[in-house]
Design an enzyme around this catalytic site. Sequence first.
Site, PDB file in Angstrom:
ATOM      1  N   GLY A   2       6.444  92.157  -7.914  1.00 43.10           N
ATOM      2  CA  GLY A   2       7.367  91.473  -7.017  1.00 43.10           C
ATOM      3  C   GLY A   2       7.619  92.167  -5.698  1.00 43.10           C
ATOM      4  O   GLY A   2       7.420  93.381  -5.559  1.00 43.10           O
ATOM      5  N   ASN A  62      12.545  90.886  -1.356  1.00 45.18           N
ATOM      6  CA  ASN A  62      13.489  90.005  -0.645  1.00 45.18           C
ATOM      7  C   ASN A  62      14.276  89.077  -1.558  1.00 45.18           C
ATOM      8  O   ASN A  62      15.421  88.756  -1.284  1.00 45.18           O
ATOM      9  CB  ASN A  62      12.778  89.226   0.470  1.00 45.18           C
ATOM     10  CG  ASN A  62      11.661  88.364  -0.037  1.00 45.18           C
ATOM     11  OD1 ASN A  62      11.135  88.576  -1.140  1.00 45.18           O
ATOM     12  ND2 ASN A  62      11.280  87.372   0.741  1.00 45.18           N
ATOM     13  N   PRO A 119       9.066  95.127 -10.659  1.00 50.77           N
ATOM     14  CA  PRO A 119       9.776  94.738  -9.435  1.00 50.77           C
ATOM     15  C   PRO A 119       9.422  95.695  -8.301  1.00 50.77           C
ATOM     16  O   PRO A 119       8.853  96.759  -8.528  1.00 50.77           O
ATOM     17  CB  PRO A 119      11.248  94.865  -9.819  1.00 50.77           C
ATOM     18  CG  PRO A 119      11.293  95.796 -10.976  1.00 50.77           C
ATOM     19  CD  PRO A 119       9.950  95.773 -11.650  1.00 50.77           C
ATOM     20  N   GLU A 160      10.012  98.630  -5.834  1.00 50.70           N
ATOM     21  CA  GLU A 160      10.761  99.881  -6.010  1.00 50.70           C
ATOM     22  C   GLU A 160      12.031  99.907  -5.156  1.00 50.70           C
ATOM     23  O   GLU A 160      12.903 100.750  -5.354  1.00 50.70           O
ATOM     24  CB  GLU A 160       9.862 101.094  -5.707  1.00 50.70           C
ATOM     25  CG  GLU A 160       9.311 101.175  -4.289  1.00 50.70           C
ATOM     26  CD  GLU A 160       8.035 100.352  -4.068  1.00 50.70           C
ATOM     27  OE1 GLU A 160       7.786  99.377  -4.813  1.00 50.70           O
ATOM     28  OE2 GLU A 160       7.289 100.688  -3.120  1.00 50.70           O
ATOM     29  N   GLU A 215       2.783  91.629   0.698  1.00 47.59           N
ATOM     30  CA  GLU A 215       2.053  91.521   1.968  1.00 47.59           C
ATOM     31  C   GLU A 215       0.588  91.143   1.753  1.00 47.59           C
ATOM     32  O   GLU A 215       0.009  91.469   0.710  1.00 47.59           O
ATOM     33  CB  GLU A 215       2.102  92.853   2.700  1.00 47.59           C
ATOM     34  CG  GLU A 215       3.477  93.162   3.231  1.00 47.59           C
ATOM     35  CD  GLU A 215       3.533  94.526   3.890  1.00 47.59           C
ATOM     36  OE1 GLU A 215       2.467  95.151   4.064  1.00 47.59           O
ATOM     37  OE2 GLU A 215       4.652  94.955   4.203  1.00 47.59           O
ATOM     38  N   VAL A 216       0.000  90.561   2.776  1.00 48.46           N
ATOM     39  CA  VAL A 216      -1.409  90.152   2.711  1.00 48.46           C
ATOM     40  C   VAL A 216      -2.299  91.353   2.392  1.00 48.46           C
ATOM     41  O   VAL A 216      -3.179  91.286   1.519  1.00 48.46           O
ATOM     42  CB  VAL A 216      -1.851  89.502   4.047  1.00 48.46           C
ATOM     43  CG1 VAL A 216      -3.337  89.185   4.029  1.00 48.46           C
ATOM     44  CG2 VAL A 216      -1.033  88.248   4.326  1.00 48.46           C
ATOM     45  N   LEU A 254     -12.033  91.131 -13.975  1.00 49.20           N
ATOM     46  CA  LEU A 254     -12.054  89.817 -13.335  1.00 49.20           C
ATOM     47  C   LEU A 254     -10.806  89.018 -13.714  1.00 49.20           C
ATOM     48  O   LEU A 254     -10.890  87.875 -14.170  1.00 49.20           O
ATOM     49  CB  LEU A 254     -13.322  89.059 -13.728  1.00 49.20           C
ATOM     50  CG  LEU A 254     -13.876  88.082 -12.697  1.00 49.20           C
ATOM     51  CD1 LEU A 254     -14.264  88.780 -11.415  1.00 49.20           C
ATOM     52  CD2 LEU A 254     -15.070  87.330 -13.246  1.00 49.20           C
ATOM     53  N   GLU A 267       1.145  85.276  -3.681  1.00 57.84           N
ATOM     54  CA  GLU A 267       2.186  84.721  -2.796  1.00 57.84           C
ATOM     55  C   GLU A 267       2.383  85.728  -1.673  1.00 57.84           C
ATOM     56  O   GLU A 267       3.059  86.739  -1.845  1.00 57.84           O
ATOM     57  CB  GLU A 267       3.492  84.517  -3.583  1.00 57.84           C
ATOM     58  CG  GLU A 267       3.394  83.457  -4.659  1.00 57.84           C
ATOM     59  CD  GLU A 267       3.332  82.050  -4.092  1.00 57.84           C
ATOM     60  OE1 GLU A 267       3.704  81.846  -2.922  1.00 57.84           O
ATOM     61  OE2 GLU A 267       2.893  81.153  -4.822  1.00 57.84           O
ATOM     62  N   CYS A 299       9.567  84.813   3.411  1.00 55.68           N
ATOM     63  CA  CYS A 299       8.130  84.677   3.665  1.00 55.68           C
ATOM     64  C   CYS A 299       7.787  83.383   4.398  1.00 55.68           C
ATOM     65  O   CYS A 299       6.842  83.337   5.174  1.00 55.68           O
ATOM     66  CB  CYS A 299       7.370  84.755   2.355  1.00 55.68           C
ATOM     67  SG  CYS A 299       8.005  83.583   1.139  1.00 55.68           S
ATOM     68  N   GLU A 354       3.517  88.866  11.295  1.00 51.61           N
ATOM     69  CA  GLU A 354       4.737  88.656  10.523  1.00 51.61           C
ATOM     70  C   GLU A 354       5.686  89.831  10.784  1.00 51.61           C
ATOM     71  O   GLU A 354       5.298  90.984  10.621  1.00 51.61           O
ATOM     72  CB  GLU A 354       4.410  88.581   9.032  1.00 51.61           C
ATOM     73  CG  GLU A 354       5.635  88.313   8.189  1.00 51.61           C
ATOM     74  CD  GLU A 354       5.351  88.284   6.692  1.00 51.61           C
ATOM     75  OE1 GLU A 354       4.664  89.196   6.199  1.00 51.61           O
ATOM     76  OE2 GLU A 354       5.821  87.347   6.019  1.00 51.61           O
ATOM     77  N   GLU A 401       3.420  78.576  -7.206  1.00 57.96           N
ATOM     78  CA  GLU A 401       4.549  78.831  -8.099  1.00 57.96           C
ATOM     79  C   GLU A 401       5.445  77.597  -8.067  1.00 57.96           C
ATOM     80  O   GLU A 401       5.474  76.865  -7.080  1.00 57.96           O
ATOM     81  CB  GLU A 401       5.334  80.071  -7.645  1.00 57.96           C
ATOM     82  CG  GLU A 401       4.549  81.330  -7.934  1.00 57.96           C
ATOM     83  CD  GLU A 401       5.297  82.633  -7.700  1.00 57.96           C
ATOM     84  OE1 GLU A 401       6.245  82.658  -6.911  1.00 57.96           O
ATOM     85  OE2 GLU A 401       4.889  83.631  -8.326  1.00 57.96           O
TER      86      GLU A 401
HETATM   87  P1  NAD Z   1       4.385  94.930  -0.421  1.00 57.30           P
HETATM   88  O1  NAD Z   1       3.045  94.315  -0.379  1.00 57.30           O
HETATM   89  O2  NAD Z   1       4.613  96.179   0.318  1.00 57.30           O
HETATM   90  O3  NAD Z   1       4.830  95.229  -1.920  1.00 57.30           O
HETATM   91  C1  NAD Z   1       4.883  94.210  -2.899  1.00 57.30           C
HETATM   92  C2  NAD Z   1       4.781  94.809  -4.272  1.00 57.30           C
HETATM   93  O4  NAD Z   1       3.483  95.372  -4.457  1.00 57.30           O
HETATM   94  C3  NAD Z   1       5.762  95.935  -4.560  1.00 57.30           C
HETATM   95  O5  NAD Z   1       6.232  95.794  -5.889  1.00 57.30           O
HETATM   96  C4  NAD Z   1       4.901  97.180  -4.426  1.00 57.30           C
HETATM   97  O6  NAD Z   1       5.364  98.276  -5.179  1.00 57.30           O
HETATM   98  C5  NAD Z   1       3.579  96.691  -4.968  1.00 57.30           C
HETATM   99  N1  NAD Z   1       2.379  97.405  -4.514  1.00 57.30           N
HETATM  100  C6  NAD Z   1       2.200  98.109  -3.386  1.00 57.30           C
HETATM  101  N2  NAD Z   1       0.927  98.541  -3.296  1.00 57.30           N
HETATM  102  C7  NAD Z   1       0.293  98.088  -4.400  1.00 57.30           C
HETATM  103  C8  NAD Z   1      -1.055  98.197  -4.889  1.00 57.30           C
HETATM  104  N3  NAD Z   1      -2.000  98.848  -4.210  1.00 57.30           N
HETATM  105  N4  NAD Z   1      -1.361  97.608  -6.059  1.00 57.30           N
HETATM  106  C9  NAD Z   1      -0.431  96.906  -6.749  1.00 57.30           C
HETATM  107  N5  NAD Z   1       0.845  96.778  -6.343  1.00 57.30           N
HETATM  108  C10 NAD Z   1       1.206  97.362  -5.176  1.00 57.30           C
HETATM  109  O7  NAD Z   1       5.401  93.785   0.071  1.00 57.30           O
HETATM  110  P2  NAD Z   1       6.969  93.902   0.308  1.00 57.30           P
HETATM  111  O8  NAD Z   1       7.212  94.713   1.541  1.00 57.30           O
HETATM  112  O9  NAD Z   1       7.639  94.289  -0.955  1.00 57.30           O
HETATM  113  O10 NAD Z   1       7.376  92.389   0.590  1.00 57.30           O
HETATM  114  C11 NAD Z   1       7.309  91.770   1.847  1.00 57.30           C
HETATM  115  C12 NAD Z   1       6.096  90.861   1.920  1.00 57.30           C
HETATM  116  O11 NAD Z   1       6.136  89.933   0.842  1.00 57.30           O
HETATM  117  C13 NAD Z   1       6.056  90.021   3.172  1.00 57.30           C
HETATM  118  O12 NAD Z   1       4.752  90.009   3.689  1.00 57.30           O
HETATM  119  C14 NAD Z   1       6.437  88.631   2.677  1.00 57.30           C
HETATM  120  O13 NAD Z   1       5.944  87.580   3.467  1.00 57.30           O
HETATM  121  C15 NAD Z   1       5.847  88.620   1.313  1.00 57.30           C
HETATM  122  N6  NAD Z   1       6.505  87.620   0.468  1.00 57.30           N
HETATM  123  C16 NAD Z   1       5.817  86.476   0.133  1.00 57.30           C
HETATM  124  C17 NAD Z   1       6.428  85.503  -0.646  1.00 57.30           C
HETATM  125  C18 NAD Z   1       5.705  84.221  -1.011  1.00 57.30           C
HETATM  126  O14 NAD Z   1       6.165  83.536  -1.928  1.00 57.30           O
HETATM  127  N7  NAD Z   1       4.617  83.867  -0.368  1.00 57.30           N
HETATM  128  C19 NAD Z   1       7.739  85.687  -1.103  1.00 57.30           C
HETATM  129  C20 NAD Z   1       8.393  86.863  -0.748  1.00 57.30           C
HETATM  130  C21 NAD Z   1       7.767  87.823   0.036  1.00 57.30           C
END
Ligand code: NAD
Length: 488
Positions: free
Chosen positions: A148, A151, A175, A177, A227-228, A243, A249, A283, A385, A462
Amino acid sequence: MSLVRYQNFIHGTYLANTTNEVFDVRNPATDEVIYQVEVADERIQQAAIESAKKGVAQWSAMTGVERSRVLLKAVALLRERNDELARIEVLDTGKPWQEASVVDVVTGADSIEFFAGLAATIEGNQQDLGGDFYYTRREPLGICAGIGAWNYPLQIACWKSAPALACGNVMIFKPSEETPLGALKLAEIFIEAGVPAGVFNVVQGAAEVGQWLTQHPDIEKVSFTGEVGTGKKVMAAAAASNLKDVTMELGGKSPLIIFDDSDVEEAVSGAMLANFYTQGEVCTNGTRVFVQRGIYASFMDQLKARTEANIVLGDPMDPETNMGALISKKHQELVLGYIQSGKQQGATLVTGGDAVSPTSAPNGYFVAPTIFTDCNDEMTIVKEEIFGPVMSVLVFDDEEEVIRRANDTHLGLAAGVFTQDIRRAHRVIHQINAGICWINAYGASPAEMPVGGYKQSGIGRENGIETLKHYTQIKAVYVGMNKLESPF
Ligand code: NAD
């Protein structure tokens, strides 16, 4: 005073790690460490997998009606504890109580209720083949991982676990951190509702724990929100390991298009919702606000006046506060950096633009609601973004032009259109490359409606019935009713 310390939630209970490694969680509105969380070490990781294996054997053997019954109990508990859970979300995320008390837990519970209702409808089909026939079974995938973002911590945990569990899968959820507590409370609630141990385990930590999940050969699917760039790493690891199936998301840079026949007051409300709700950390935000030239002056007058008069930053627990603190100091600096780049690249700052220290929360990571005009499509603030309260207003003349410019991005999460012309509304939305669209509205996301992105904003969906497909796999069974012919 010693801090509260939370452990990982495995097989129906809290389990201590062996390394003693912990991380701090801060309240974004006060900059204070509010509790600590144990990192999921090897002991926890192994226990989570063993537990999930037991959980999936039991849970997938239950009928849809049986699964539905316990999930609905969890829904009732979530609603009973709305305020307690909403308070956790406010302290973890910095978002205002005004929002968390009516949205975060509510939309999480709604999603579980929706999928609980569908659990008993999951079915295959059969077709006659002239004597022989085949039938299909829609079977669960097995052990799924959920990862997760920060936000909407509890909502994300619910949106991921609801379809997974309804379909007979189990989930190991990690979740963010930054916001680890909501998912632990959800795990407690599932157990209290009667969901068997091992069906929803929570592991805590940052990227390394996420990587472990994405690489594990016994995990069949990973549903990721973030994030992307992180999504690409998750998908690569999912592919390289076994695989795994993925739901992604990811981020957005969504267009909000305001035609000059719009109701100005409503269009301004839409633009403010699409940029300032949850202090801009949504997002689907419509951060590229395209305004047709004819309505531009009146739109800007109202937008500036209402932004300056009606947005109240401060202690997020104060019921009057309608904009909270950003998630972290680091994120506040990132958002301020984008604002700086907007100024340097020639956009005009209409309002905001700085960090704020409200008297009720002087140490929080607040950024004033910020509006730029005179933006062009090449500016960094228009392309990337920001995930903060920063709106870029762009002027356009005609429909063809705005559709082209709106689609000029590698992202495609959401889009909005404001107009009184019903044909134009649908015609334009049908040409925008985005997965979640609103007409004369912005941001609403009921459990019935599928959400997910086009292009690099995501894979899969979702919510909505659609999502059942992403948590089941089809087994086709051919049944021979005639004597088997063979050339051998
Ligand atoms: P993030 O990508 O930094 O982290 C997301 C999650 O991934 C965290 O739990 C983190 O610990 C984990 N993570 C980090 N590196 C990883 C790896 N290499 N392998 C596996 N897990 C890893 O994103 P964030 O800063 O927590 O959230 C903000 C981003 O989320 C924004 O880009 C936002 O647009 C996006 N977002 C998208 C949606 C949607 O439904 N499309 C909803 C909410 C947020």
